[in-house]
Scaffold this motif. Structure first.
Motif, short mmCIF file in Angstrom:
data_model
loop_
_atom_site.label_atom_id
_atom_site.label_comp_id
_atom_site.label_asym_id
_atom_site.label_seq_id
_atom_site.Cartn_x
_atom_site.Cartn_y
_atom_site.Cartn_z
N MET A 118 144.77 -5.99 96.56
CA MET A 118 143.48 -6.56 96.15
C MET A 118 142.37 -6.23 97.15
N TYR A 119 142.37 -4.99 97.60
CA TYR A 119 141.37 -4.56 98.57
C TYR A 119 140.06 -4.22 97.87
N ASP A 120 138.98 -4.79 98.36
CA ASP A 120 137.65 -4.55 97.81
C ASP A 120 136.80 -3.88 98.87
N SER A 121 136.53 -2.61 98.70
CA SER A 121 135.79 -1.84 99.71
C SER A 121 134.36 -2.34 99.89
N ARG A 122 133.84 -3.11 98.91
CA ARG A 122 132.48 -3.64 99.01
C ARG A 122 132.43 -4.94 99.80
N ASN A 123 133.60 -5.49 100.07
CA ASN A 123 133.71 -6.80 100.71
C ASN A 123 133.97 -6.62 102.21
N ARG A 124 133.12 -7.20 103.02
CA ARG A 124 133.26 -7.06 104.47
C ARG A 124 134.55 -7.71 104.97
N LEU A 125 134.94 -8.83 104.36
CA LEU A 125 136.16 -9.52 104.77
C LEU A 125 137.38 -8.65 104.54
N SER A 126 137.42 -7.95 103.41
CA SER A 126 138.55 -7.06 103.13
C SER A 126 138.69 -6.01 104.24
N LYS A 127 137.58 -5.47 104.66
CA LYS A 127 137.60 -4.46 105.71
C LYS A 127 138.06 -5.06 107.03
N GLU A 128 137.62 -6.28 107.33
CA GLU A 128 138.01 -6.93 108.58
C GLU A 128 139.50 -7.26 108.60
N ILE A 129 140.01 -7.74 107.47
CA ILE A 129 141.44 -8.05 107.38
C ILE A 129 142.26 -6.77 107.54
N ALA A 130 141.82 -5.70 106.88
CA ALA A 130 142.53 -4.42 106.97
C ALA A 130 142.55 -3.92 108.41
N GLU A 131 141.46 -4.10 109.12
CA GLU A 131 141.40 -3.69 110.53
C GLU A 131 142.34 -4.52 111.40
N GLU A 132 142.41 -5.83 111.15
CA GLU A 132 143.30 -6.71 111.91
C GLU A 132 144.77 -6.35 111.67
N VAL A 133 145.09 -6.10 110.43
CA VAL A 133 146.47 -5.73 110.09
C VAL A 133 146.83 -4.39 110.73
N GLN A 134 145.91 -3.46 110.69
CA GLN A 134 146.12 -2.15 111.30
C GLN A 134 146.35 -2.29 112.81
N LYS A 135 145.65 -3.22 113.42
CA LYS A 135 145.73 -3.42 114.86
C LYS A 135 147.08 -4.04 115.27
N HIS A 136 147.54 -5.03 114.50
CA HIS A 136 148.71 -5.81 114.92
C HIS A 136 150.00 -5.46 114.20
N PHE A 137 149.90 -4.84 113.01
CA PHE A 137 151.11 -4.59 112.22
C PHE A 137 151.21 -3.13 111.78
N LYS A 138 150.64 -2.24 112.54
CA LYS A 138 150.65 -0.82 112.19
C LYS A 138 152.07 -0.29 112.03
N TRP A 139 153.01 -0.85 112.76
CA TRP A 139 154.39 -0.38 112.76
C TRP A 139 155.10 -0.53 111.42
N ILE A 140 154.59 -1.41 110.53
CA ILE A 140 155.21 -1.54 109.21
C ILE A 140 154.22 -1.32 108.06
N LEU A 141 152.99 -1.02 108.37
CA LEU A 141 151.95 -0.94 107.34
C LEU A 141 152.00 0.37 106.56
N PHE A 142 152.05 0.24 105.22
CA PHE A 142 151.89 1.41 104.36
C PHE A 142 150.44 1.89 104.45
N LYS A 143 150.27 3.19 104.43
CA LYS A 143 148.91 3.75 104.48
C LYS A 143 148.17 3.50 103.17
N THR A 144 148.90 3.52 102.07
CA THR A 144 148.28 3.33 100.76
C THR A 144 147.84 1.88 100.58
N VAL A 145 146.61 1.70 100.13
CA VAL A 145 146.04 0.37 99.89
C VAL A 145 145.83 0.21 98.39
N ILE A 146 146.21 -0.95 97.85
CA ILE A 146 146.04 -1.21 96.42
C ILE A 146 144.69 -1.91 96.20
#
Length: 264
Positions: A188-216
């Motif tokens: 449920m990623y919304d590229s127009r939503n700032r919060l979506s981008k912030e959450i994606a950045e946080e997940v990338q920072k802390h959970f990169k080791w299991i994160l799929f690159k593909t975003v739905i």
């Protein structure tokens, strides 16, 4: 690794949508996939146009100890073992049941389809779970090899992620040594939503080791497909969500090929 569970204790994160459409993407690539709906809400069934009662659901399959006559084949190469609301009472019934954590695992291991064990007939077995950390969820974690966590791009979804990972590790240590934390998918990623981008950045920072690159991405087309009881591929093949699930399936297969050691 063949059996995968889609788990998140928070509801509304796209868990069933992820399970259905990743399964369908794999089936379109020629893989035979069995989707087991182990959620009393039975949304995986309705999402594929199938509604059943207790007598035709996994609840009855558990009672009989065999799944073959309950499995349905809604679309090519994608099979479903549907659920029903009667599954709600299962936890109460299991209170004094011996080895109650392994009920689903034993059912999978003991069952056949068209004369073959399930794990020989199907390339992958997917299990859709309820939005809770309950005995049903423990059964799922004891039956599966790989856990896939859908994470909605919202703050509260991120808040419970550490607890879920801790639970998976606990089950691995005590009940299922084969369990692996296979991947995390942003939904449920919304590229127009700032919060979506912030959450994606946080997940990338802390959970990169299991994160799929593909975003739905978020799309009304997903809800429309669900209302018609279809996967996004069978509803509208050419759109951004279909493409995302197709890429996710490719990444999923690549990750299985390269997967060697435990990362839990």
């Amino acid at each position: 690794m063949q059996i995968f569970a889609f788990i998140n204790q928070k509801g509304g994160v796209g868990k069933t949508t992820l399970a259905i459409n990743l399964a369908r993407a794999l089936s379109l690539n020629g893989y035979k996939v069995l989707l087991i709906d182990f959620d009393p809400q039975a949304n995986a069934g309705s999402g594929l146009g199938i509604r059943v009662g207790k007598e035709k659901s996994i609840y009855q399959a558990i009672i009989e100890g065999e799944v073959e006559r309950f499995i349905q084949n809604p679309v090519s190469s994608l099979y479903l073992l549907p659920s029903s609301i009667d599954l709600v009472g299962l936890e109460i019934e299991l209170v004094n049941f011996p080895q109650r954590e392994y009920l689903l695992k034993n059912l999978i291991n003991q069952s056949t389809y068209e004369g073959k064990p399930l794990k020989e007939f199907f390339d992958f077995i997917f299990i859709d779970s309820p939005p809770s950390l309950s005995l049903i969820t423990v059964n799922i974690l004891c039956a599966t090899q790989g856990v896939i966590i859908p994470l909605q791009c919202e703050y509260y979804a991120l808040e419970g992620l550490s607890l879920l990972i801790k639970t998976v590790r606990g089950i691995k240590q005590r009940l299922n040594s084969d369990l692996q934390l296979f991947g995390l998918v942003l939904t449920m990623y919304d590229s127009r939503n700032r919060l979506s981008k912030e959450i994606a950045e946080e997940v990338q920072k802390h959970f990169k080791w299991i994160l799929f690159k593909t975003v739905i991405p978020r799309s009304i087309k997903v809800s429309e497909a669900q209302s018609f009881g279809k996967s996004i591929f069978d509803y509208e093949l050419r759109n951004k969500v279909s493409w995302a699930f197709y890429k996710l399936a490719e990444e999923f297969l690549e990750k299985i090929d390269s997967y060697e050691n435990s990362i839990v």
